[in-house]
Design a protein around this motif. Structure first.
Motif, PDB file in Angstrom:
ATOM      1  N   ALA A   1     -14.413  59.811 121.357  1.00 39.03           N
ATOM      2  CA  ALA A   1     -14.018  60.243 122.869  1.00 39.03           C
ATOM      3  C   ALA A   1     -13.021  61.640 122.759  1.00 39.03           C
ATOM      4  O   ALA A   1     -13.596  62.212 122.094  1.00 39.03           O
ATOM      5  N   LYS A   2     -14.193  63.190 123.223  1.00 35.43           N
ATOM      6  CA  LYS A   2     -13.787  63.758 123.873  1.00 35.43           C
ATOM      7  C   LYS A   2     -13.047  64.536 125.140  1.00 35.43           C
ATOM      8  O   LYS A   2     -14.193  64.186 125.776  1.00 35.43           O
ATOM      9  N   VAL A   3     -12.216  65.082 125.114  1.00 38.62           N
ATOM     10  CA  VAL A   3     -12.303  65.538 126.673  1.00 38.62           C
ATOM     11  C   VAL A   3     -13.235  66.987 126.800  1.00 38.62           C
ATOM     12  O   VAL A   3     -12.822  67.560 125.958  1.00 38.62           O
ATOM     13  N   LEU A   4     -13.491  66.932 127.931  1.00 36.85           N
ATOM     14  CA  LEU A   4     -14.671  67.889 128.161  1.00 36.85           C
ATOM     15  C   LEU A   4     -13.593  68.937 129.846  1.00 36.85           C
ATOM     16  O   LEU A   4     -13.336  67.927 130.612  1.00 36.85           O
ATOM     17  N   ALA A   5     -13.681  69.922 129.343  1.00 42.45           N
ATOM     18  CA  ALA A   5     -12.811  70.866 130.586  1.00 42.45           C
ATOM     19  C   ALA A   5     -13.631  71.590 130.444  1.00 42.45           C
ATOM     20  O   ALA A   5     -14.523  71.835 131.744  1.00 42.45           O
ATOM     21  N   GLY A   6     -13.760  72.843 130.998  1.00 44.22           N
ATOM     22  CA  GLY A   6     -14.521  73.765 131.182  1.00 44.22           C
ATOM     23  C   GLY A   6     -16.144  74.458 130.501  1.00 44.22           C
ATOM     24  O   GLY A   6     -16.666  74.899 130.921  1.00 44.22           O
ATOM     25  N   GLY A   7     -15.648  73.534 129.223  1.00 45.49           N
ATOM     26  CA  GLY A   7     -17.160  73.178 128.588  1.00 45.49           C
ATOM     27  C   GLY A   7     -17.952  74.816 127.941  1.00 45.49           C
ATOM     28  O   GLY A   7     -18.274  74.253 127.141  1.00 45.49           O
TER      29      GLY A   7
ATOM     30  N   HIS B   1      -8.734  90.295 127.935  1.00 39.57           N
ATOM     31  CA  HIS B   1      -9.558  89.972 126.860  1.00 39.57           C
ATOM     32  C   HIS B   1     -10.294  88.771 126.402  1.00 39.57           C
ATOM     33  O   HIS B   1     -10.818  88.985 125.935  1.00 39.57           O
ATOM     34  N   VAL B   2      -9.715  87.740 127.463  1.00 39.67           N
ATOM     35  CA  VAL B   2     -10.402  86.951 127.034  1.00 39.67           C
ATOM     36  C   VAL B   2     -11.921  86.795 127.901  1.00 39.67           C
ATOM     37  O   VAL B   2     -12.201  86.606 128.975  1.00 39.67           O
ATOM     38  N   ALA B   3     -12.896  86.678 126.453  1.00 42.21           N
ATOM     39  CA  ALA B   3     -14.423  86.733 126.982  1.00 42.21           C
ATOM     40  C   ALA B   3     -14.500  87.625 128.013  1.00 42.21           C
ATOM     41  O   ALA B   3     -14.740  88.496 128.302  1.00 42.21           O
ATOM     42  N   HIS B   4     -15.951  86.995 129.438  1.00 40.14           N
ATOM     43  CA  HIS B   4     -16.332  87.916 130.058  1.00 40.14           C
ATOM     44  C   HIS B   4     -16.041  86.944 131.301  1.00 40.14           C
ATOM     45  O   HIS B   4     -15.819  86.038 131.373  1.00 40.14           O
TER      46      HIS B   4
ATOM     47  N   ALA C   1      -9.198  82.699 116.668  1.00 37.96           N
ATOM     48  CA  ALA C   1      -9.570  83.872 117.332  1.00 37.96           C
ATOM     49  C   ALA C   1      -8.806  84.601 118.713  1.00 37.96           C
ATOM     50  O   ALA C   1      -9.231  85.125 118.852  1.00 37.96           O
ATOM     51  N   ALA C   2      -8.421  83.065 119.130  1.00 37.33           N
ATOM     52  CA  ALA C   2      -8.285  83.611 120.607  1.00 37.33           C
ATOM     53  C   ALA C   2      -6.570  83.663 120.896  1.00 37.33           C
ATOM     54  O   ALA C   2      -5.737  83.614 120.328  1.00 37.33           O
ATOM     55  N   GLU C   3      -6.726  84.258 122.170  1.00 37.74           N
ATOM     56  CA  GLU C   3      -6.176  84.677 122.225  1.00 37.74           C
ATOM     57  C   GLU C   3      -4.596  83.481 123.183  1.00 37.74           C
ATOM     58  O   GLU C   3      -3.122  83.945 122.574  1.00 37.74           O
TER      59      GLU C   3
END
Ligand code: FAD
Length: 305
Positions: free
Chosen positions: A27-33, A99-102, A121-123
Motif C-alpha cells: 500500500a502507498k500513502v497518498l498526500a498531495g499526489g 523555489h519548489v515547483a509552481h 533534487a528536491a529542496e
C-alpha cells in the motif's frame, strides 16, 4: 498513460490509516499526489492500495515554536511559505520553498510528502538535513523520531517502513548568531534544480565564522550535507580563497554525476559558483542579524496607562 488498477481508501482516523497500511504490504500513502500520481500514471509505481491521508484530523498545522517550525503532514507547501511566524523562526525554510515547483503544485503538494519522497533534487530534504531537523512517524507499533541524517537512504528511498505515516517534520529554529541562504539554478523557474545550495553560517561573539555548512541538492544521489571547517575564523567579506577552499571540500565529498539536463563538469561548476554565493549571503545575513540585535534600542517597560 493510465495507472494500473488500484484500490482506494480514505480513512478518517490515524488508527484506521495505520491498520490499512499494516494490512497491505504494498500500500502507498497518498498526500498531495504531486509526485505519486505522475509515478502511478507512468506505471513506475503500482501499489494495490492507496491510503489517502487527506481526511486525517490534526495534521495540517504550521506551528512556529521556540525549538523550530513544526509542519504537519497535510500542510501544503503554500501554507508553510505564507506563514510569517515560520519565516521568522527559520527563514531558510521559506527561502527554499519559494523555489519548489509552481504555485499550483505548491497549493496541493505537502512539505512532509516532499521530504519522505526523498528526491535528491528536491529542496525540502536538503533543507531539513542541513538544519539537522527530524521527522516524527507513526505505525501500528507506535511512534518514533527519524533524524534527517538517517532519513534518506538512497535515490527516492527513505528509511520509513512501508506501513509508517510521517506525521510531522521539525525544522530547528535559527540560532541567534546564525545566518542562512538558499540559491539554486534551474533551466526554467519552477523546474527541479540542476544544483541547489542551502548554507548556514554561525558567527562567534567577535563576528568571525564559528561554523559553516552547506546542504546540496541535485548533485549527489541523496541530499548531502558538508561541514566546512575551512571557513572557521574567517571574516566578511569572505574572500575568494576562503570560498574556494569550501567548494573544494564540498566537491571532495559530493559524487557529482551528469545526466540529460547537465554534464558532471557543468554541475561541478555550479557547485563552486553557488557555494560561494550561498556562503557569502549567509555570512552577511548572520552579520546583519547580529548587528541589528546588538544595536536595537532596548524596549522600555511601563508607560502611561
Ligand atoms: C511539475 C512538477 C514540478 C515539481 N517541481 C518540484 C520542485 O522544483 N521541487 C520539489 O521539491 N518538488 C517539486 N515537485 C514535487 C512536489 O513538491 C510534491 O508536492 C512533493 O514532492 C510530494 O508531496 P505530495 O504531498 O504531493 O506527496 P505525494 O505525491 O502524495 O507522495 C509522494 C510520496 O511520499 C509518500 N508520502 C507522502 N506523504 C506521506 C506521509 N505523510 N507519510 C508517509 N509517506 C508519505 C507517498 O506514499 C509517495 O511515495 C514537482 C511536482 C510537479 C508535478
Amino acid at each position: 498513460m493510465k495507472p494500473a488498477p488500484v484500490a482506494y481508501a480514505r480513512p478518517t482516523s490515524l488508527t484506521e490509516a495505520l491498520e490499512l497500511l499494516a494490512g497491505t504490504p504494498d500500500a502507498k500513502v497518498l498526500a498531495g499526489g504531486q509526485s505519486l500520481v505522475p509515478l502511478l500514471n507512468m506505471r513506475l509505481a503500482a501499489p494495490t492500495l492507496l491510503v489517502d491521508i487527506n481526511r486525517l484530523p490534526g495534521l495540517d498545522h504550521v506551528m512556529a515554536a521556540p525549538d523550530g517550525v513544526h509542519v504537519g503532514a497535510l500542510a501544503r507547501h503554500s501554507a508553510v511559505l505564507a506563514d510569517a511566524a515560520a519565516r521568522r523562526t527559520q527563514p531558510l525554510l521559506a527561502d527554499a520553498l519559494s523555489h519548489v515547483a509552481h504555485a499550483t503544485i505548491r497549493n496541493r503538494g505537502t512539505t512532509v510528502g516532499s521530504i519522505v519522497h526523498a528526491d535528491a533534487a528536491a529542496e525540502m530534504p536538503a533543507v531539513l538535513a542541513v538544519l539537522d531537523g527530524h521527522v516524527e512517524v507513526a505505525s501500528v507499533r507506535g511512534r518514533r523520531r527519524i533524524e534527517a541524517r538517517d532519513l534518506v537512504v538512497g535515490p527516492l528511498q527513505s528509511s520509513l517502513e512501508h506501513d509508517e505515516v510521517a506525521l510531522e517534520a521539525c525544522f530547528p529554529a535559527l540560532d541567534a548568531r546564525a545566518g542562512t541562504a538558499f540559491t539554486e539554478i534551474s533551466r526554467r523557474q519552477g523546474d527541479y534544480a540542476l544544483c541547489g545550495v542551502a548554507a548556514v553560517v554561525m558567527l562567534d561573539e567577535d563576528g568571525a565564522v564559528a561554523s559553516a555548512r552547506c546542504g546540496y541538492l541535485a548533485v549527489h544521489e541523496t541530499p548531502a550535507v558538508v561541514d566546512l571547517p575551512a571557513l572557521v575564523g574567517a571574516r566578511g567579506p569572505l574572500g575568494d580563497d576562503v570560498v574556494t577552499a569550501a567548494s573544494d571540500l564540498a566537491l571532495g565529498v559530493l559524487d557529482v554525476e551528469g545526466d540529460i539536463h547537465g554534464t558532471a563538469a557543468y554541475r561541478r561548476h555550479l557547485v563552486r559558483v553557488l557555494t560561494a554565493r550561498a556562503l557569502r549571503t549567509a555570512y552577511d545575513d548572520a552579520a546583519t542579524r547580529t548587528t541589528t540585535r546588538t544595536t536595537a534600542p532596548t524596549p522600555t517597560t511601563g508607560g502611561t496607562a
